[in-house]
Design an enzyme around this catalytic site. Sequence first.
Site, PDB file in Angstrom:
ATOM      1  N   LYS A  29       0.911  -0.922  -0.087  1.00  0.00           N
ATOM      2  CA  LYS A  29      -0.175  -0.068  -0.190  1.00  0.00           C
ATOM      3  C   LYS A  29       0.810   1.368   0.058  1.00  0.00           C
ATOM      4  O   LYS A  29       0.680   1.860  -0.893  1.00  0.00           O
ATOM      5  CB  LYS A  29      -0.904   0.046   1.165  1.00  0.00           C
ATOM      6  CG  LYS A  29      -1.705  -1.212   1.412  1.00  0.00           C
ATOM      7  CD  LYS A  29      -2.665  -1.236   2.628  1.00  0.00           C
ATOM      8  CE  LYS A  29      -2.124  -1.082   3.873  1.00  0.00           C
ATOM      9  NZ  LYS A  29      -1.154  -2.302   4.344  1.00  0.00           N
ATOM     10  N   ARG A  41      -9.960   0.418   8.591  1.00  0.00           N
ATOM     11  CA  ARG A  41      -9.295  -0.880   8.622  1.00  0.00           C
ATOM     12  C   ARG A  41     -10.368  -1.673   9.216  1.00  0.00           C
ATOM     13  O   ARG A  41     -10.144  -2.680   9.893  1.00  0.00           O
ATOM     14  CB  ARG A  41      -8.281  -0.634   9.765  1.00  0.00           C
ATOM     15  CG  ARG A  41      -6.933  -0.834   9.206  1.00  0.00           C
ATOM     16  CD  ARG A  41      -5.855  -0.744  10.342  1.00  0.00           C
ATOM     17  NE  ARG A  41      -4.667  -1.579  10.074  1.00  0.00           N
ATOM     18  CZ  ARG A  41      -3.729  -0.914   9.729  1.00  0.00           C
ATOM     19  NH1 ARG A  41      -3.551   0.476   9.001  1.00  0.00           N
ATOM     20  NH2 ARG A  41      -2.602  -1.798   9.526  1.00  0.00           N
ATOM     21  N   ARG A  92      11.828  -6.001   5.190  1.00  0.00           N
ATOM     22  CA  ARG A  92      11.558  -4.592   4.753  1.00  0.00           C
ATOM     23  C   ARG A  92      12.585  -3.605   5.712  1.00  0.00           C
ATOM     24  O   ARG A  92      12.777  -3.770   6.822  1.00  0.00           O
ATOM     25  CB  ARG A  92       9.848  -3.954   5.294  1.00  0.00           C
ATOM     26  CG  ARG A  92       9.743  -2.806   5.051  1.00  0.00           C
ATOM     27  CD  ARG A  92       8.387  -2.450   5.137  1.00  0.00           C
ATOM     28  NE  ARG A  92       7.704  -2.844   6.161  1.00  0.00           N
ATOM     29  CZ  ARG A  92       6.483  -2.531   6.632  1.00  0.00           C
ATOM     30  NH1 ARG A  92       5.688  -1.923   5.459  1.00  0.00           N
ATOM     31  NH2 ARG A  92       5.730  -2.777   7.541  1.00  0.00           N
ATOM     32  N   ARG A 107      11.182  -1.630  11.404  1.00  0.00           N
ATOM     33  CA  ARG A 107       9.978  -1.065  11.818  1.00  0.00           C
ATOM     34  C   ARG A 107       9.999  -2.032  13.059  1.00  0.00           C
ATOM     35  O   ARG A 107      10.294  -3.081  13.132  1.00  0.00           O
ATOM     36  CB  ARG A 107       8.752  -1.127  11.042  1.00  0.00           C
ATOM     37  CG  ARG A 107       8.422   0.446  10.876  1.00  0.00           C
ATOM     38  CD  ARG A 107       7.337   0.104   9.749  1.00  0.00           C
ATOM     39  NE  ARG A 107       6.072  -0.213  10.180  1.00  0.00           N
ATOM     40  CZ  ARG A 107       4.933  -0.202   9.215  1.00  0.00           C
ATOM     41  NH1 ARG A 107       4.930   0.302   8.194  1.00  0.00           N
ATOM     42  NH2 ARG A 107       3.765  -1.166   9.877  1.00  0.00           N
ATOM     43  N   ARG A 128      -0.238  -9.207  13.334  1.00  0.00           N
ATOM     44  CA  ARG A 128      -0.920  -8.024  12.142  1.00  0.00           C
ATOM     45  C   ARG A 128      -1.706  -8.918  11.127  1.00  0.00           C
ATOM     46  O   ARG A 128      -2.820  -8.434  10.820  1.00  0.00           O
ATOM     47  CB  ARG A 128       0.163  -7.288  11.873  1.00  0.00           C
ATOM     48  CG  ARG A 128       0.884  -6.320  12.633  1.00  0.00           C
ATOM     49  CD  ARG A 128       1.864  -5.724  12.384  1.00  0.00           C
ATOM     50  NE  ARG A 128       1.976  -5.063  10.963  1.00  0.00           N
ATOM     51  CZ  ARG A 128       3.115  -4.874  10.461  1.00  0.00           C
ATOM     52  NH1 ARG A 128       4.452  -5.433  10.851  1.00  0.00           N
ATOM     53  NH2 ARG A 128       3.012  -4.127   9.340  1.00  0.00           N
TER      54      ARG A 128
HETATM   55  P1  AP5 Z   1       4.952  -1.751   1.848  1.00  0.00           P
HETATM   56  O1  AP5 Z   1       4.632  -0.787   0.676  1.00  0.00           O
HETATM   57  O2  AP5 Z   1       5.554  -1.011   3.039  1.00  0.00           O
HETATM   58  O3  AP5 Z   1       3.652  -2.581   2.285  1.00  0.00           O
HETATM   59  P2  AP5 Z   1       2.406  -1.943   3.099  1.00  0.00           P
HETATM   60  O4  AP5 Z   1       1.187  -2.418   2.643  1.00  0.00           O
HETATM   61  O5  AP5 Z   1       2.383  -0.196   3.252  1.00  0.00           O
HETATM   62  O6  AP5 Z   1       2.434  -2.632   4.634  1.00  0.00           O
HETATM   63  P3  AP5 Z   1       2.318  -1.796   6.042  1.00  0.00           P
HETATM   64  O7  AP5 Z   1       3.394  -2.892   7.075  1.00  0.00           O
HETATM   65  O8  AP5 Z   1       2.924  -0.501   6.173  1.00  0.00           O
HETATM   66  O9  AP5 Z   1       0.864  -2.082   6.265  1.00  0.00           O
HETATM   67  P4  AP5 Z   1       0.310  -2.107   7.625  1.00  0.00           P
HETATM   68  O10 AP5 Z   1      -1.398  -1.829   7.333  1.00  0.00           O
HETATM   69  O11 AP5 Z   1       0.548  -3.138   8.639  1.00  0.00           O
HETATM   70  O12 AP5 Z   1       0.859  -0.914   8.376  1.00  0.00           O
HETATM   71  P5  AP5 Z   1       0.425   0.536   8.906  1.00  0.00           P
HETATM   72  O13 AP5 Z   1       1.762   1.398   8.600  1.00  0.00           O
HETATM   73  O14 AP5 Z   1      -0.681   1.125   8.116  1.00  0.00           O
HETATM   74  O15 AP5 Z   1       5.714  -2.958   1.475  1.00  0.00           O
HETATM   75  C1  AP5 Z   1       6.266  -3.926   2.055  1.00  0.00           C
HETATM   76  C2  AP5 Z   1       7.599  -4.472   1.521  1.00  0.00           C
HETATM   77  O16 AP5 Z   1       7.505  -5.185   0.159  1.00  0.00           O
HETATM   78  C3  AP5 Z   1       8.449  -3.288   1.405  1.00  0.00           C
HETATM   79  O17 AP5 Z   1      10.155  -3.804   1.845  1.00  0.00           O
HETATM   80  C4  AP5 Z   1       8.685  -3.020   0.041  1.00  0.00           C
HETATM   81  O18 AP5 Z   1       9.836  -2.692  -0.450  1.00  0.00           O
HETATM   82  C5  AP5 Z   1       8.329  -4.812  -0.595  1.00  0.00           C
HETATM   83  N1  AP5 Z   1       7.539  -4.471  -1.942  1.00  0.00           N
HETATM   84  C6  AP5 Z   1       6.456  -3.532  -2.016  1.00  0.00           C
HETATM   85  N2  AP5 Z   1       5.925  -3.797  -3.432  1.00  0.00           N
HETATM   86  C7  AP5 Z   1       6.776  -4.863  -3.981  1.00  0.00           C
HETATM   87  C8  AP5 Z   1       6.755  -5.678  -5.138  1.00  0.00           C
HETATM   88  N3  AP5 Z   1       5.742  -5.200  -6.037  1.00  0.00           N
HETATM   89  N4  AP5 Z   1       7.497  -6.489  -5.283  1.00  0.00           N
HETATM   90  C9  AP5 Z   1       8.585  -6.782  -4.464  1.00  0.00           C
HETATM   91  N5  AP5 Z   1       8.635  -6.089  -3.189  1.00  0.00           N
HETATM   92  C10 AP5 Z   1       7.671  -5.070  -3.070  1.00  0.00           C
HETATM   93  O19 AP5 Z   1       0.066   0.631  10.274  1.00  0.00           O
HETATM   94  C11 AP5 Z   1       0.869   0.219  11.402  1.00  0.00           C
HETATM   95  C12 AP5 Z   1       0.087  -0.098  12.770  1.00  0.00           C
HETATM   96  O20 AP5 Z   1      -0.589   1.182  13.179  1.00  0.00           O
HETATM   97  C13 AP5 Z   1      -1.222  -0.858  12.738  1.00  0.00           C
HETATM   98  O21 AP5 Z   1      -0.792  -2.197  13.134  1.00  0.00           O
HETATM   99  C14 AP5 Z   1      -1.904  -0.391  13.922  1.00  0.00           C
HETATM  100  O22 AP5 Z   1      -1.374  -0.489  15.229  1.00  0.00           O
HETATM  101  C15 AP5 Z   1      -1.960   1.462  13.803  1.00  0.00           C
HETATM  102  N6  AP5 Z   1      -2.938   1.864  12.830  1.00  0.00           N
HETATM  103  C16 AP5 Z   1      -2.615   2.341  11.487  1.00  0.00           C
HETATM  104  N7  AP5 Z   1      -3.652   2.788  11.207  1.00  0.00           N
HETATM  105  C17 AP5 Z   1      -4.733   2.207  11.952  1.00  0.00           C
HETATM  106  C18 AP5 Z   1      -6.206   2.344  11.758  1.00  0.00           C
HETATM  107  N8  AP5 Z   1      -6.855   2.972  10.695  1.00  0.00           N
HETATM  108  N9  AP5 Z   1      -7.008   1.740  12.925  1.00  0.00           N
HETATM  109  C19 AP5 Z   1      -6.296   1.070  13.841  1.00  0.00           C
HETATM  110  N10 AP5 Z   1      -4.805   1.250  14.160  1.00  0.00           N
HETATM  111  C20 AP5 Z   1      -4.085   1.645  13.154  1.00  0.00           C
HETATM  112 MG    MG Z   2       2.586   1.088   4.837  1.00  0.00          MG
END
Ligand code: AP5
Ligand code: MG
Length: 216
Positions: free
Chosen positions: A15, A90, A129, A162, A173
């Site tokens: 994402k 979410r 990552r 992270r 997660r």
């Molecule tokens: P990346 O693009 O970083 O993946 P992502 O989908 O953004 O994954 P996240 O871990 O950021 O999602 P998340 O939803 O768990 O975390 P968030 O920060 O939102 O890609 C991942 C890896 O793959 C990278 O190394 C990249 O280089 C590689 N890659 C990407 N595309 C590729 C491809 N095509 N081919 C090869 N490699 C590739 O949330 C974190 C925490 O915040 C949550 O757990 C929760 O505690 C809190 N939180 C945030 N929002 C809320 C909410 N709305 N409600 C409640 N809690 C929340």
């Molecule tokens: Mg992300």
Amino acid sequence: MVFNCIFLGAPGSGKGTQAKRLQAQLNIPHISTGDMLRQEIAKGSDLGNRVKEIMAQGRLIDDQLMTEVIEKRFSASDIKTGFMLDGYPRTVNQAASLKSIIEKLSLQEPKTIYIKLGFDELKNRLLGRLSCSKCGSTFHVKLNPPKTSGICDACGSQLSQRKDDTEEAVVNRLKVFEKETAPLLDYYKQSKSLIEINGAQEMEKITADILRSLKA
Ligand code: AP5
Ligand code: MG
């Protein structure tokens, strides 16, 4: 043309990677609730201190608090140029709150882009990552290495793992996604705004697929 979209996908589905790539092309705000919360933690703010431990364990922050964060962000005028939501909503409750915010502000209904990827690949991507705590760019030790080891290509800062990319937090997660967030797929299918994208492709191909869907 205004592009309003929600990125839906499991942790590690890409994402953030895709939103950052599209932001460079479309010049509209990328709203990542995860990045916003990590910035609060880095600042040591009250909000940051409240969410720090919960995030490290890979649990969700409560709906009301997250909706307050989004409501505040949506009060900025740049939202009228379009937006890419990454990490919100979410839960079904959050989706209902977002719907009211969008209606209240008379914004165009967003398209929902679901980036689909299998469990093993999600785990692999998260455990390798590398993230930039300064600009939020992400890399991967094998799949997407930075040009200089340990240094962010975009801003030159130090990269790190992270806190929630440990094996234990990652497994948690992914479970939380299945239980709390996957029901949103049906929610958005019902409103016919769901677009499924194959996340198991080269980044460039995924970006092209998303752009085509947004422009359709
Ligand atoms: P990346 O693009 O970083 O993946 P992502 O989908 O953004 O994954 P996240 O871990 O950021 O999602 P998340 O939803 O768990 O975390 P968030 O920060 O939102 O890609 C991942 C890896 O793959 C990278 O190394 C990249 O280089 C590689 N890659 C990407 N595309 C590729 C491809 N095509 N081919 C090869 N490699 C590739 O949330 C974190 C925490 O915040 C949550 O757990 C929760 O505690 C809190 N939180 C945030 N929002 C809320 C909410 N709305 N409600 C409640 N809690 C929340
Ligand atoms: Mg992300």
